[in-house]
Design an enzyme around this catalytic site. Structure first.
Site, short mmCIF file in Angstrom:
data_model
loop_
_atom_site.label_atom_id
_atom_site.label_comp_id
_atom_site.label_asym_id
_atom_site.label_seq_id
_atom_site.Cartn_x
_atom_site.Cartn_y
_atom_site.Cartn_z
N LYS A 50 33.95 0.82 -22.02
CA LYS A 50 33.92 -0.51 -21.38
C LYS A 50 34.62 -0.48 -20.03
O LYS A 50 34.20 -1.13 -19.07
CB LYS A 50 34.56 -1.55 -22.31
CG LYS A 50 33.63 -1.91 -23.47
CD LYS A 50 34.31 -2.55 -24.65
CE LYS A 50 33.31 -2.64 -25.80
NZ LYS A 50 33.91 -2.97 -27.08
N GLN A 94 39.08 -5.50 -29.33
CA GLN A 94 38.25 -4.50 -30.02
C GLN A 94 38.48 -4.60 -31.53
O GLN A 94 39.61 -4.59 -32.00
CB GLN A 94 38.61 -3.10 -29.50
CG GLN A 94 37.72 -2.00 -30.02
CD GLN A 94 36.26 -2.13 -29.57
OE1 GLN A 94 35.97 -2.55 -28.46
NE2 GLN A 94 35.34 -1.79 -30.45
N ASP A 117 32.51 -11.70 -26.14
CA ASP A 117 31.87 -11.14 -27.34
C ASP A 117 30.98 -12.18 -28.04
O ASP A 117 30.18 -11.84 -28.89
CB ASP A 117 32.94 -10.71 -28.35
CG ASP A 117 33.21 -9.21 -28.34
OD1 ASP A 117 32.26 -8.45 -28.08
OD2 ASP A 117 34.36 -8.82 -28.60
N1 GUN Z 1 33.61 -3.36 -32.77
C1 GUN Z 1 32.36 -2.96 -33.02
N2 GUN Z 1 31.49 -3.66 -32.27
C2 GUN Z 1 32.22 -4.52 -31.53
C3 GUN Z 1 31.88 -5.51 -30.57
O1 GUN Z 1 30.72 -5.74 -30.23
N3 GUN Z 1 32.93 -6.18 -30.04
C4 GUN Z 1 34.21 -5.95 -30.41
N4 GUN Z 1 35.16 -6.68 -29.84
N5 GUN Z 1 34.55 -5.05 -31.30
C5 GUN Z 1 33.55 -4.33 -31.85
#
Ligand code: GUN
Length: 280
Positions: A50, A94, A117
Site C-alpha cells: 500500500k 490492517q 476500506d
Molecule cells: N485484510 C485483508 N484484506 C483487507 C482489506 O481489504 N482491508 C484491511 N484493512 N485489512 C485487510
C-alpha cells in the site's frame, strides 16, 4: 477452449495511472495513514504494498506500527488523532487485529469520511441502499475487472462463494446493484457444486485450496478467484483449480496477478475520492 486470462496486474497499473493523473490536478496531495498492529507477515506484505501504491499515485502516506501487545485504547487514541488531521484523508487499519482487540469497535472509530476500506457501518449501510460513497476495495476491484473485460452482469446469475464482511457480502450487493441475480453460498450450503454450476459469473472467496473444481463450473462461465492461499508446496494459489477450470471458463483471474492488485488500486481510488470530498 482456453479461457481469457483477466490480467489484474495490468489493469491495476492502468487504474493507478489514472488516479495519479487525477491526483496531480488537486491543490493538495491526498494522504493515507495505514495502521498495522503486531507482526503478521502477510499483513506486513500488504502494508508495504500500500505504501508503494501511494508513492506511485503521488500520495502522501504514513505508517503506524503498533506492537502486538498494544491495547484497544491505544489504537482508538491513535485513530482519534488521525481523524482530526487535515493532511490525512484515509485511515486503514490492517486486519486481522490480534485477539485482544474488538475489531468492530475499531472500525467504527474511523470517521466515515476517512473510511477508505468501506468497513464502517455507516458506509456499509450506504452501499446497501445504493447511495454514492466509498466502495469496498476487493468487490469494487472485481466489478472493475468485469467491466473492463466486457462482462455485463445484468440479468446474469452470479454465485458468490463466501460470506465475509470484507468480500462475500459486499460483492453480492455490488452485483445486485448491477442487476444480477445473486446466490451467496457458504459452509452450510448443502450442495455447493450444484449451486456453482448455475453460475454465469462465479466468485470464489473462501480461502480453501482446491475448493472449486472443474466439474463445478459451467462451460463458458466467468470465474473470479479472490482467495490468496498457499498450497502444499508453499506456492500462492486461490480457491479455484486453475488449470482445469481455465479449460472450461470463458474468463478467469489468476492468483497471483488477478484480484489482489485490483484491491490495492481501488484503495487508491477511494483515497483520492476522500481527498476530493475533503475539498483538496
Ligand atoms: N485484510 C485483508 N484484506 C483487507 C482489506 O481489504 N482491508 C484491511 N484493512 N485489512 C485487510
Amino acid at each position: 477452449m482456453a479461457a481469457m486470462i483477466i490480467d489484474g496486474k495490468a489493469l491495476a497499473a492502468k487504474v493507478k495511472e489514472e488516479v495519479r493523473t487525477r491526483a496531480q490536478k488537486l491543490a493538495v496531495r491526498p494522504g493515507l495513514a495505514v495502521i498495522i498492529v503486531g507482526d503478521n507477515p502477510a499483513s506486513r506484505v500488504y502494508v508495504n504494498g500500500k505504501k508503494k501504491d501511494c508513492e506511485e499515485c503521488g500520495f502522501y502516506s504514513e505508517e503506524h506500527a503498533l506492537p502486538g501487545t498494544a491495547s484497544q485504547q491505544e489504537l482508538l487514541d491513535l485513530i482519534a488523532v488521525l481523524n482530526e488531521r487535515e493532511d490525512i484523508d484515509g485511515i486503514l487499519v490492517q486486519l486481522p487485529l490480534p485477539g485482544q482487540f474488538n475489531e468492530q469497535e475499531v472500525l467504527r472509530a474511523i470517521r466515515p469520511d476517512k473510511d477508505v476500506d468501506c468497513f464502517h457501518p455507516y458506509n456499509v449501510g450506504k452501499l446497501m441502499i445504493g447511495e454514492d460513497g466509498f466502495l469496498p476495495c476487493t468487490p469494487s476491484g472485481v466489478m472493475r475487472m468485469l467491466e473492463e473485460y466486457g462482462v455485463d452482469v445484468a440479468g446474469k446469475h452470479c454465485v458468490v462463494v463466501g460470506r465475509s464482511n470484507i468480500v462475500g457480502k459486499p460483492q453480492a450487493i455490488l452485483m445486485l446493484r448491477k442487476h444480477a441475480t445473486v446466490t451467496v453460498c457458504h459452509s452450510r450450503t448443502p450442495d455447493l457444486a450444484e449451486q456453482c454450476r448455475k453460475a454465469d459469473v462465479l466468485v470464489a472467496a473462501v480461502g480453501k485450496v482446491g475448493l472449486i473444481t472443474a466439474d463445478m463450473v459451467k462451460d463458458g462461465a466467468v470465474v473470479i478467484d479472490v482467495a490468496m492461499n498457499r498450497n502444499e508446496q508453499g506456492k500462492l494459489c486461490g480457491d479455484v483449480c486453475y488449470e482445469k477450470v481455465a479449460q472450461k471458463a470463458s474468463h478467469i483471474t489468476p492468483v497471483p496477478g488477478g484480484v489482489g492488485p485490483m484491491t490495492r488500486a481501488m484503495l487508491m481510488e477511494n483515497t483520492l475520492y476522500a481527498a476530493k470530498n475533503h475539498g483538496k
